[in-house]
Design a protein around this motif. Structure first.
Motif, mmCIF file in Angstrom:
data_model
loop_
_atom_site.group_PDB
_atom_site.id
_atom_site.type_symbol
_atom_site.label_atom_id
_atom_site.label_comp_id
_atom_site.label_asym_id
_atom_site.label_seq_id
_atom_site.Cartn_x
_atom_site.Cartn_y
_atom_site.Cartn_z
ATOM 1 N N UNK A 32 0.845 -1.193 0.000
ATOM 2 C CA UNK A 32 0.000 0.000 0.000
ATOM 3 C C UNK A 32 0.878 1.241 0.000
ATOM 4 N N UNK A 33 0.315 2.322 -0.474
ATOM 5 C CA UNK A 33 1.102 3.542 -0.630
ATOM 6 C C UNK A 33 1.339 4.276 0.690
ATOM 7 N N UNK A 34 0.492 4.041 1.693
ATOM 8 C CA UNK A 34 0.658 4.675 3.007
ATOM 9 C C UNK A 34 -0.081 3.827 4.035
ATOM 10 N N UNK A 35 -0.106 4.287 5.268
ATOM 11 C CA UNK A 35 -0.895 3.612 6.304
ATOM 12 C C UNK A 35 -2.122 4.454 6.629
ATOM 13 N N UNK A 36 -2.809 4.897 5.595
ATOM 14 C CA UNK A 36 -3.996 5.734 5.776
ATOM 15 C C UNK A 36 -5.191 4.890 6.212
ATOM 16 N N UNK A 37 -6.221 5.552 6.677
ATOM 17 C CA UNK A 37 -7.454 4.855 7.060
ATOM 18 C C UNK A 37 -8.033 4.121 5.850
ATOM 19 N N UNK B 293 -6.236 2.884 13.473
ATOM 20 C CA UNK B 293 -7.175 3.278 14.527
ATOM 21 C C UNK B 293 -8.428 3.906 13.926
ATOM 22 N N UNK B 294 -8.258 4.725 12.884
ATOM 23 C CA UNK B 294 -9.416 5.355 12.226
ATOM 24 C C UNK B 294 -10.244 4.338 11.445
ATOM 25 N N UNK B 295 -9.605 3.300 10.912
ATOM 26 C CA UNK B 295 -10.319 2.293 10.104
ATOM 27 C C UNK B 295 -11.113 1.308 10.960
ATOM 28 N N UNK B 296 -10.693 1.068 12.186
ATOM 29 C CA UNK B 296 -11.303 0.018 13.018
ATOM 30 C C UNK B 296 -12.789 0.229 13.344
ATOM 31 N N UNK B 297 -13.239 1.419 13.769
ATOM 32 C CA UNK B 297 -14.639 1.552 14.193
ATOM 33 C C UNK B 297 -15.676 1.200 13.126
ATOM 34 N N UNK B 298 -15.370 1.434 11.866
ATOM 35 C CA UNK B 298 -16.323 1.142 10.795
ATOM 36 C C UNK B 298 -16.048 -0.180 10.100
#
Length: 195
Positions: A103-108, A156-161
């Motif tokens: 992946x290009x980054x560790x973004x959400x 962390x931002x990806x986990x809730x959804x």
């Protein structure tokens, strides 16, 4: 581009039957849109997630109802890509890779796609050709009970959804120790005395 080359390689390899080691993959694209026409003029590979059938079998057997470790590497390749990894532990205590992603980054957005692929893999019922439905391993739609990871902003931002929002999160012991060292170093460099 490296991502396009990887996609071509995976696409070719997926067509070859290698007795349990065939590669399964998912690709996330972005599109370049023409301002004049409003139509896509180019398709760009943003992320490739892949796993083998054998990894899928181990994941379904050992990480559902247990634990998975998720992390990403950085600055480890000449392309500047992040290698996202999910790993599990077998019944003998040996670690094994569950799935991988360039992946290009560790973004959400990157971690959201990664988690969607993990969910798809864990709920797959196409484990072994020729098995009758009653012979298939039961599918646990809940996934692992614990996800061990760093507390990076993207994951962390990806986990809730995600499909794993109900899973417990545990801070990786190594990442915890590194964060502690960094805090102590910053504290002592500021002229404070560590006690």
């Amino acid at each position: 581009d490296f991502m396009d080359s990887l996609f071509d390689l995976l696409e070719h390899h997926a067509e070859v039957d290698t007795e349990g080691y065939e590669i399964r993959y998912q690709v996330r694209y972005s599109y370049t849109i023409s301002e004049e026409t409003g139509r896509a003029t180019a398709r760009n590979v943003e992320q490739v997630v892949w796993w083998t059938k054998r990894q899928e079998e181990f994941a379904i057997r050992f990480i559902t109802d247990f634990c998975v470790h998720i992390d990403g590497t950085f600055n480890t390749n000449s392309e500047g890509l992040v290698l996202g990894l999910a790993t599990g532990v077998s019944h003998t205590g040996d670690g094994f890779p569950v799935l991988q992603s360039w992946m290009r980054s560790e973004s959400a957005e990157d971690w959201t796609f990664f988690l969607q692929c993990l969910k798809k893999m864990l709920t797959s019922r196409n484990l072994v050709k020729g098995l009758q439905p009653e012979e298939l391993l039961p599918v646990n739609d809940n996934g692992p009970k614990i996800i061990v990871s760093d507390f990076g902003k993207g994951l962390t931002a990806a986990m809730p959804d995600s499909a794993f929002s109900h899973c417990g999160r545990q801070y990786c012991q190594w990442h915890c120790a590194e964060a502690f060292k960094k805090t102590i170093t910053r504290y002592t460099r500021a002229g404070n005395e560590a006690t």
